[in-house]
Write a protein that holds these residues in place. Structure first.
Motif, PDB file in Angstrom:
ATOM      1  N   ALA A  58    -107.016  44.256  13.865  1.00  0.00           N
ATOM      2  CA  ALA A  58    -106.000  43.444  13.188  1.00  0.00           C
ATOM      3  C   ALA A  58    -105.093  44.305  12.309  1.00  0.00           C
ATOM      4  O   ALA A  58    -105.512  45.328  11.785  1.00  0.00           O
ATOM      5  CB  ALA A  58    -106.695  42.379  12.342  1.00  0.00           C
ATOM      6  N   ASP A  59    -103.866  43.859  12.179  1.00  0.00           N
ATOM      7  CA  ASP A  59    -102.868  44.545  11.352  1.00  0.00           C
ATOM      8  C   ASP A  59    -102.658  43.706  10.079  1.00  0.00           C
ATOM      9  O   ASP A  59    -101.929  42.715  10.085  1.00  0.00           O
ATOM     10  CB  ASP A  59    -101.566  44.669  12.161  1.00  0.00           C
ATOM     11  CG  ASP A  59    -100.427  45.303  11.368  1.00  0.00           C
ATOM     12  OD1 ASP A  59    -100.553  45.441  10.138  1.00  0.00           O
ATOM     13  OD2 ASP A  59     -99.408  45.646  11.992  1.00  0.00           O
ATOM     14  N   GLY A  63    -100.180  40.678   8.824  1.00  0.00           N
ATOM     15  CA  GLY A  63    -100.767  39.409   8.387  1.00  0.00           C
ATOM     16  C   GLY A  63    -100.202  38.972   7.044  1.00  0.00           C
ATOM     17  O   GLY A  63     -99.855  37.809   6.843  1.00  0.00           O
ATOM     18  N   ASP A 152    -104.519  38.919  12.518  1.00  0.00           N
ATOM     19  CA  ASP A 152    -103.760  39.586  11.458  1.00  0.00           C
ATOM     20  C   ASP A 152    -103.768  38.723  10.194  1.00  0.00           C
ATOM     21  O   ASP A 152    -103.977  39.216   9.084  1.00  0.00           O
ATOM     22  CB  ASP A 152    -102.302  39.821  11.902  1.00  0.00           C
ATOM     23  CG  ASP A 152    -102.190  40.849  13.026  1.00  0.00           C
ATOM     24  OD1 ASP A 152    -103.227  41.456  13.383  1.00  0.00           O
ATOM     25  OD2 ASP A 152    -101.075  41.036  13.552  1.00  0.00           O
TER      26      ASP A 152
END
Ligand code: HEC
Length: 165
Positions: A58-59, A63, A152
């Protein structure tokens, strides 16, 4: 090509179609049509996607921006900031569903809570379709269908907590 050449082509076509049809028939006979009427495995939350592998990549920065743009209009994100149209999301990960003190949740969300907690997975299921998670909920957000985007967002929501002493 003369007439006999054409004839040979026609025969070849007819023969190969016949062979293919025959092979299909034999294959149908040997291999039954096994497409199941129902999927054999349904994950919690209406056949939802397992969010864990997406969380691994995930970024969080993305997010954070998405939460501010998409959720920030309705949800406060800072401790003690009160509620907007929706409840404050500070500390939401790990919190029992529909439990922010003083916020008037819909019956829909309270009933679907059923003693459950906001985990990464329940948040993912909720965000993929709030209305399927809690039919009749007041959160009017079209589902976020992209699991990478949900991951995210959830990765950022996890950071909205009191740092451990
Ligand atoms: C249009 C306003 C609106 C937007 C935009 C919105 N929400 Fe909500 N949200 C609500 C409302 C209203 C509720 C309460 C729902 C109910 O009681 O049925 C809610 C409830 C929630 C809850 C349940 C919290 C609890 O205490 O149980 C979570 C989690 C949540 N929203 C996350 C998000 C996230 C993440 C986004 C952005 C991707 C978002 N929401 C966008 C209005 C919104």
């Amino acid at each position: 090509m003369d007439g006999r050449g054409l004839n040979r082509v026609a025969v070849a076509v007819v023969l190969s179609v016949g062979v293919m049809a025959g092979a299909y028939g034999v294959a149908r006979g040997l291999v039954p049509d096994t497409t199941p009427a129902r999927l054999a495995m349904v994950l919690p939350g209406h056949g939802a996607v397992d969010i864990a592998p997406y969380l691994e990549r995930a970024d969080m920065g993305h997010g954070a921006r998405m939460v501010e743009q998409v959720c920030g209009g309705c949800h406060a994100l800072k401790a003690g900031a009160g509620d907007g149209a929706g409840p404050n999301l500070f500390g939401v990960v790990g919190r029992p569903i529909a439990s922010a003190p003083g916020y008037a949740y819909s019956d829909a969300l309270r009933h679907s809570a059923a003693g459950r907690t906001w985990t990464e997975q329940t948040l993912s299921d909720w965000l993929s379709s709030p209305d399927r998670f809690a039919p009749g909920t007041r959160m009017s957000l079209n589902g976020l269908t992209d699991p990478a985007l949900r991951a995210d967002i959830i990765a950022y929501l996890r950071t909205l907590r009191q740092p451990p002493d």
